[in-house]
Scaffold this active site. Structure first.
Site, PDB file in Angstrom:
ATOM      1  N   ALA A   8       0.842  -1.205   0.000  1.00  0.00           N
ATOM      2  CA  ALA A   8       0.000   0.000   0.000  1.00  0.00           C
ATOM      3  C   ALA A   8       0.869   1.243   0.000  1.00  0.00           C
ATOM      4  O   ALA A   8       1.859   1.331   0.723  1.00  0.00           O
ATOM      5  CB  ALA A   8      -0.908   0.006   1.224  1.00  0.00           C
ATOM      6  N   SER A  55      11.664   1.299  -3.319  1.00  0.00           N
ATOM      7  CA  SER A  55      11.599   1.738  -4.716  1.00  0.00           C
ATOM      8  C   SER A  55      12.918   2.307  -5.215  1.00  0.00           C
ATOM      9  O   SER A  55      13.656   2.965  -4.470  1.00  0.00           O
ATOM     10  CB  SER A  55      10.513   2.818  -4.828  1.00  0.00           C
ATOM     11  OG  SER A  55      10.637   3.523  -6.035  1.00  0.00           O
ATOM     12  N   GLU A  98      13.066   4.840  -6.848  1.00  0.00           N
ATOM     13  CA  GLU A  98      12.971   6.299  -6.692  1.00  0.00           C
ATOM     14  C   GLU A  98      13.846   6.789  -5.543  1.00  0.00           C
ATOM     15  O   GLU A  98      14.188   7.972  -5.476  1.00  0.00           O
ATOM     16  CB  GLU A  98      11.520   6.712  -6.443  1.00  0.00           C
ATOM     17  CG  GLU A  98      10.677   6.804  -7.688  1.00  0.00           C
ATOM     18  CD  GLU A  98      11.103   7.933  -8.621  1.00  0.00           C
ATOM     19  OE1 GLU A  98      11.084   9.088  -8.199  1.00  0.00           O
ATOM     20  OE2 GLU A  98      11.461   7.642  -9.778  1.00  0.00           O
ATOM     21  N   TYR A 130       7.599  11.576  -2.639  1.00  0.00           N
ATOM     22  CA  TYR A 130       7.396  10.116  -2.675  1.00  0.00           C
ATOM     23  C   TYR A 130       8.713   9.391  -2.392  1.00  0.00           C
ATOM     24  O   TYR A 130       8.766   8.463  -1.571  1.00  0.00           O
ATOM     25  CB  TYR A 130       6.850   9.706  -4.053  1.00  0.00           C
ATOM     26  CG  TYR A 130       6.865   8.204  -4.281  1.00  0.00           C
ATOM     27  CD1 TYR A 130       5.854   7.391  -3.766  1.00  0.00           C
ATOM     28  CD2 TYR A 130       7.895   7.595  -5.005  1.00  0.00           C
ATOM     29  CE1 TYR A 130       5.881   6.012  -3.968  1.00  0.00           C
ATOM     30  CE2 TYR A 130       7.923   6.215  -5.203  1.00  0.00           C
ATOM     31  CZ  TYR A 130       6.917   5.438  -4.690  1.00  0.00           C
ATOM     32  OH  TYR A 130       6.950   4.070  -4.878  1.00  0.00           O
TER      33      TYR A 130
HETATM   34  P1  NAP Z   1      -0.645   1.081  -7.054  1.00  0.00           P
HETATM   35  O1  NAP Z   1      -1.197   0.382  -8.243  1.00  0.00           O
HETATM   36  O2  NAP Z   1      -0.706   2.560  -6.970  1.00  0.00           O
HETATM   37  O3  NAP Z   1      -1.379   0.464  -5.759  1.00  0.00           O
HETATM   38  C1  NAP Z   1      -1.298   1.070  -4.515  1.00  0.00           C
HETATM   39  C2  NAP Z   1      -2.196   0.330  -3.543  1.00  0.00           C
HETATM   40  O4  NAP Z   1      -2.110   0.966  -2.252  1.00  0.00           O
HETATM   41  C3  NAP Z   1      -3.685   0.331  -3.928  1.00  0.00           C
HETATM   42  O5  NAP Z   1      -4.244  -0.919  -3.623  1.00  0.00           O
HETATM   43  C4  NAP Z   1      -4.261   1.390  -2.986  1.00  0.00           C
HETATM   44  O6  NAP Z   1      -5.614   1.208  -2.688  1.00  0.00           O
HETATM   45  C5  NAP Z   1      -3.425   1.117  -1.739  1.00  0.00           C
HETATM   46  N1  NAP Z   1      -3.478   2.232  -0.786  1.00  0.00           N
HETATM   47  C6  NAP Z   1      -3.179   3.521  -0.995  1.00  0.00           C
HETATM   48  N2  NAP Z   1      -3.373   4.244   0.120  1.00  0.00           N
HETATM   49  C7  NAP Z   1      -3.823   3.380   1.077  1.00  0.00           C
HETATM   50  C8  NAP Z   1      -4.211   3.500   2.436  1.00  0.00           C
HETATM   51  N3  NAP Z   1      -4.193   4.682   3.062  1.00  0.00           N
HETATM   52  N4  NAP Z   1      -4.591   2.399   3.101  1.00  0.00           N
HETATM   53  C9  NAP Z   1      -4.652   1.193   2.489  1.00  0.00           C
HETATM   54  N5  NAP Z   1      -4.306   1.002   1.190  1.00  0.00           N
HETATM   55  C10 NAP Z   1      -3.896   2.089   0.507  1.00  0.00           C
HETATM   56  O7  NAP Z   1       0.896   0.670  -6.827  1.00  0.00           O
HETATM   57  P2  NAP Z   1       1.732  -0.552  -7.447  1.00  0.00           P
HETATM   58  O8  NAP Z   1       2.329  -0.118  -8.727  1.00  0.00           O
HETATM   59  O9  NAP Z   1       0.945  -1.792  -7.365  1.00  0.00           O
HETATM   60  O10 NAP Z   1       2.948  -0.609  -6.409  1.00  0.00           O
HETATM   61  C11 NAP Z   1       2.872  -1.398  -5.224  1.00  0.00           C
HETATM   62  C12 NAP Z   1       3.866  -0.875  -4.214  1.00  0.00           C
HETATM   63  O11 NAP Z   1       5.176  -0.938  -4.756  1.00  0.00           O
HETATM   64  C13 NAP Z   1       3.678   0.589  -3.807  1.00  0.00           C
HETATM   65  O12 NAP Z   1       4.076   0.715  -2.452  1.00  0.00           O
HETATM   66  C14 NAP Z   1       4.641   1.338  -4.698  1.00  0.00           C
HETATM   67  O13 NAP Z   1       5.010   2.564  -4.100  1.00  0.00           O
HETATM   68  C15 NAP Z   1       5.783   0.354  -4.756  1.00  0.00           C
HETATM   69  N6  NAP Z   1       6.619   0.364  -5.945  1.00  0.00           N
HETATM   70  C16 NAP Z   1       6.061   0.298  -7.167  1.00  0.00           C
HETATM   71  C17 NAP Z   1       6.858   0.240  -8.292  1.00  0.00           C
HETATM   72  C18 NAP Z   1       6.282   0.123  -9.678  1.00  0.00           C
HETATM   73  O14 NAP Z   1       7.016   0.370 -10.636  1.00  0.00           O
HETATM   74  N7  NAP Z   1       5.039  -0.291  -9.818  1.00  0.00           N
HETATM   75  C19 NAP Z   1       8.265   0.245  -8.143  1.00  0.00           C
HETATM   76  C20 NAP Z   1       8.800   0.297  -6.866  1.00  0.00           C
HETATM   77  C21 NAP Z   1       7.973   0.330  -5.763  1.00  0.00           C
HETATM   78  P3  NAP Z   1      -6.795   1.893  -3.576  1.00  0.00           P
HETATM   79  O15 NAP Z   1      -7.029   0.953  -4.714  1.00  0.00           O
HETATM   80  O16 NAP Z   1      -7.906   1.981  -2.619  1.00  0.00           O
HETATM   81  O17 NAP Z   1      -6.270   3.223  -4.039  1.00  0.00           O
HETATM   82  O1  F7E Z   2       7.217   8.297 -14.872  1.00  0.00           O
HETATM   83  C1  F7E Z   2       8.309  10.739 -17.406  1.00  0.00           C
HETATM   84  C2  F7E Z   2       8.380  11.138 -15.943  1.00  0.00           C
HETATM   85  O2  F7E Z   2       5.082   8.251 -13.587  1.00  0.00           O
HETATM   86  C3  F7E Z   2       8.325   7.760 -15.539  1.00  0.00           C
HETATM   87  C4  F7E Z   2       6.055   4.548  -9.741  1.00  0.00           C
HETATM   88  O3  F7E Z   2       5.559   3.224  -9.843  1.00  0.00           O
HETATM   89  O4  F7E Z   2       8.179   3.901 -10.626  1.00  0.00           O
HETATM   90  C5  F7E Z   2       7.096   4.784 -10.817  1.00  0.00           C
HETATM   91  O5  F7E Z   2       7.524   6.127 -10.734  1.00  0.00           O
HETATM   92  C6  F7E Z   2       9.074   8.855 -16.276  1.00  0.00           C
HETATM   93  C7  F7E Z   2       9.363  10.113 -15.427  1.00  0.00           C
HETATM   94  O6  F7E Z   2       6.914   6.536 -13.104  1.00  0.00           O
HETATM   95  C8  F7E Z   2       5.057  11.762 -18.620  1.00  0.00           C
HETATM   96  O7  F7E Z   2       8.820  12.493 -15.803  1.00  0.00           O
HETATM   97  C9  F7E Z   2       7.121  11.970 -19.253  1.00  0.00           C
HETATM   98  O8  F7E Z   2      10.670  10.534 -15.671  1.00  0.00           O
HETATM   99  O9  F7E Z   2       5.619   6.335 -15.157  1.00  0.00           O
HETATM  100  P1  F7E Z   2       6.103   7.336 -14.193  1.00  0.00           P
HETATM  101  P2  F7E Z   2       7.996   6.973 -12.008  1.00  0.00           P
HETATM  102  O10 F7E Z   2       7.881   8.407 -11.655  1.00  0.00           O
HETATM  103  O11 F7E Z   2       9.318   6.482 -12.492  1.00  0.00           O
HETATM  104  C10 F7E Z   2       8.852   4.020  -9.371  1.00  0.00           C
HETATM  105  C11 F7E Z   2       9.933   2.968  -9.319  1.00  0.00           C
HETATM  106  C12 F7E Z   2       7.928   3.984  -8.217  1.00  0.00           C
HETATM  107  O12 F7E Z   2       8.278   3.521  -7.136  1.00  0.00           O
HETATM  108  C13 F7E Z   2       6.652   4.747  -8.353  1.00  0.00           C
HETATM  109  O13 F7E Z   2       5.688   4.313  -7.392  1.00  0.00           O
HETATM  110  O14 F7E Z   2       8.263   9.314 -17.353  1.00  0.00           O
HETATM  111  N1  F7E Z   2       7.117  11.242 -18.105  1.00  0.00           N
HETATM  112  N2  F7E Z   2       5.873  12.313 -19.589  1.00  0.00           N
HETATM  113  C14 F7E Z   2       5.858  11.096 -17.694  1.00  0.00           C
HETATM  114  N3  F7E Z   2       5.345  10.451 -16.629  1.00  0.00           N
HETATM  115  C15 F7E Z   2       4.003  10.464 -16.482  1.00  0.00           C
HETATM  116  N4  F7E Z   2       3.460   9.792 -15.443  1.00  0.00           N
HETATM  117  N5  F7E Z   2       3.181  11.110 -17.361  1.00  0.00           N
HETATM  118  C16 F7E Z   2       3.659  11.786 -18.465  1.00  0.00           C
HETATM  119  O15 F7E Z   2       2.909  12.360 -19.242  1.00  0.00           O
END
Ligand code: NAP
Ligand code: F7E
Length: 325
Positions: free
Chosen positions: A80, A124, A126, A148
Site C-alpha cells: 500500500a 523503490s 525512486e 514520494y
Molecule cells: P498502485 O497500483 O498505486 O497500488 C497502490 C495500492 O495501495 C492500492 O491498492 C491502494 O488502494 C493502496 N493504498 C493507498 N493508500 C492506502 C491506504 N491509506 N490504506 C490502504 N491502502 C492504501 O501501486 P503498485 O504499482 O501496485 O505498487 C505497489 C507498491 O510498490 C507501492 O508501495 C509502490 O510505491 C511500490 N513500488 C512500485 C513500483 C512500480 O514500478 N510499480 C516500483 C517500486 C515500488 P486503492 O485501490 O484503494 O487506491
Molecule cells: O514516470 C516521465 C516522468 O510516472 C516515468 C512509480 O511506480 O516507478 C514509478 O515512478 C518517467 C518520469 O513513473 C510523462 O517524468 C514523461 O521521468 O511512469 P512514471 P515513475 O515516476 O518512475 C517508481 C519505481 C515507483 O516507485 C513509483 O511508485 O516518465 N514522463 N511524460 C511522464 N510520466 C508520467 N506519469 N506522465 C507523463 O505524461
C-alpha cells in the site's frame, strides 16, 4: 495447513499479481482494503471469490492491528502506498503519512501481534533519485528527488530499524519500475500504450507528455511479484534490488509503442509542461545480481515484449467497448 498471507495494496497493480501468484502457491490470501465511496476491485474481481478482504487503512493503526489478529498471517506484504510520484508534490503530507509512517504503523502492529510474521516492504528505485552510481545496487547511497522518494527512504530505513531493533524477519525489495496491462493510466507506460491504441482506432489524435529524456529500467510486474515471494522464503531477511539491468528513455518507449502499430510518433506526441516535474530522476538502471545469485530470480519479459503486451491488451479493451479505470 495452507500458509496465510496478508497483502496491503491488494487492489493495486502489484497486489493483484501477487494475490494470483500466492493463490497458485496454495496460500490463503487476505487483502487489506480501504473504504472508498465507489468500489475499485476491478483488478481483483476475477479472483475475488478466492480472497478474504479485510477493511483497514494504512492511516489507522487500530485497523492494522485488527487485520493481523483476524487473519493471523505468516507473511505480510506491504504494497500500500500513495505511489504516483507527481501527486507527491501536491499531496506531500498525505504521501508521507501513507507511504512513510504507514510502514511504521504496520511494523509496530506486527511487533505486538506476532513478531514471527515475515514482512516485505515495497521499497523503490525512486530512492536513488539523483543517482550516485550507475548501475544502482543495494549499497548505492540514496538521493530521493520527490516527496514520494523521501517517504520511501523512510519506509526502507524503518524496515531495517525494526529488523535490527526487534529481530523481525523484515525485508525490503528495492524494485525498479515495473508495468503491465493493469498499470494505472497515469503512469507513463500505460498512458502511452493506451493512447497509442486509441490513436490507432481513431479515438484520439494526440498524446501529451512531459519529459521524453528521462530513462527508466522497466520490467514486467508479473515477474517482480515472484521476487517478493522469494525474498520472504529466505532464512535471513535482507534487501534486494530487482531490475532488468536495461535502461530506456521515454522517447524510446514512445517510439517502440507507435512503431508497433505502424505509426510515426512525431505526428502525434505533443510536449506539455503540465507533465514536467519540479525535480526529475534522470537515469535509473539496476544491478540485480544479488537477487540473481541469492534468490535465483531473473526477469522473463523483455522491454519490447512488455510494451507490445500492454498495447495488445489496450486494443482488446477498447475494441470491446471498455476503457481504462
Ligand atoms: P498502485 O497500483 O498505486 O497500488 C497502490 C495500492 O495501495 C492500492 O491498492 C491502494 O488502494 C493502496 N493504498 C493507498 N493508500 C492506502 C491506504 N491509506 N490504506 C490502504 N491502502 C492504501 O501501486 P503498485 O504499482 O501496485 O505498487 C505497489 C507498491 O510498490 C507501492 O508501495 C509502490 O510505491 C511500490 N513500488 C512500485 C513500483 C512500480 O514500478 N510499480 C516500483 C517500486 C515500488 P486503492 O485501490 O484503494 O487506491
Ligand atoms: O514516470 C516521465 C516522468 O510516472 C516515468 C512509480 O511506480 O516507478 C514509478 O515512478 C518517467 C518520469 O513513473 C510523462 O517524468 C514523461 O521521468 O511512469 P512514471 P515513475 O515516476 O518512475 C517508481 C519505481 C515507483 O516507485 C513509483 O511508485 O516518465 N514522463 N511524460 C511522464 N510520466 C508520467 N506519469 N506522465 C507523463 O505524461
Amino acid at each position: 495447513m495452507a500458509k496465510r498471507a496478508l497483502i496491503t495494496g491488494i487492489t493495486g497493480q502489484d497486489g493483484s499479481y501477487l494475490a494470483e501468484f500466492l493463490l497458485n502457491q496454495g496460500y490463503e490470501v487476505f487483502g487489506l482494503v480501504r473504504r472508498t465511496s465507489t468500489v475499485n476491485f476491478n483488478r481483483i474481481e476475477h479472483i475475488q471469490g478466492k480472497l478474504n478482504l479485510i477493511p483497514g487503512d494504512m492511516l489507522d493503526q487500530t485497523s492494522l492491528q485488527l487485520a493481523l489478529q483476524e487473519c493471523q498471517p505468516q507473511e505480510v506484504y506491504n504494497l500500500a502506498a500513495q505511489s504516483f510520484v507527481q501527486t507527491s508534490w501536491t499531496q506531500p503530507v498525505f504521501t508521507g503519512d501513507v507511504t512513510a509512517l504507514g510502514v511504521t504503523r504496520l511494523l509496530d502492529a506486527i511487533r505486538h501481534v506476532d513478531p514471527t510474521i515475515r514482512f516485505y516492504q515495497a521499497s523503490s528505485s525512486e530512492m536513488f533519485g539523483k543517482v550516485r552510481e550507475v548501475p544502482q545496487r543495494e549499497t548505492t547511497p540514496f538521493y530521493p528527488r520527490s516527496p514520494y522518494g523521501v517517504a520511501k527512504v523512510y519506509g526502507h530505513w524503518i524496515t531495517i530499524n525494526y529488523r535490527e531493533s526487534y529481530d523481525l524477519h523484515a525485508t525490503s525489495g528495492i524494485l525498479f519500475n515495473h508495468e503491465s496491462p493493469r498499470r494505472g493510466i497515469e503512469f507513463v507506460t500505460r498512458k502511452v500504450t493506451y493512447n497509442v491504441a486509441k490513436i490507432k482506432l481513431g479515438m484520439a489524435s494526440e498524446l501529451r507528455l512531459g519529459n521524453l529524456d528521462s530513462r527508466r529500467d522497466w520490467g514486467f510486474a508479473g515477474d517482480y511479484v515472484r521476487a517478493m515471494w522469494l525474498m520472504l522464503q529466505q532464512d535471513k531477511p535482507d534487501d534486494y534490488v530487482i531490475a532488468t539491468g536495461e535502461t530506456h528513455s521515454v522517447e524510446e518507449l514512445v517510439s517502440v509503442a507507435f512503431s508497433y502499430l505502424d505509426l510515426d510518433w512525431h505526428d502525434f506526441v505533443v510536449q506539455d509542461a503540465r507533465f514536467m516535474r519540479p525535480a526529475e530522476v534522470d537515469l535509473l538502471v539496476g544491478d540485480g545480481s544479488k537477487a540473481g545469485e541469492n534468490l535465483g530470480w531473473e526477469p522473463e519479459v523483455s522491454f519490447t515484449e512488455l510494451i507490445r503486451m500492454m498495447i495488445d491488451a489496450d486494443l482488446e479493451l477498447l475494441k470491446s467497448g471498455g476503457h481504462a479505470q
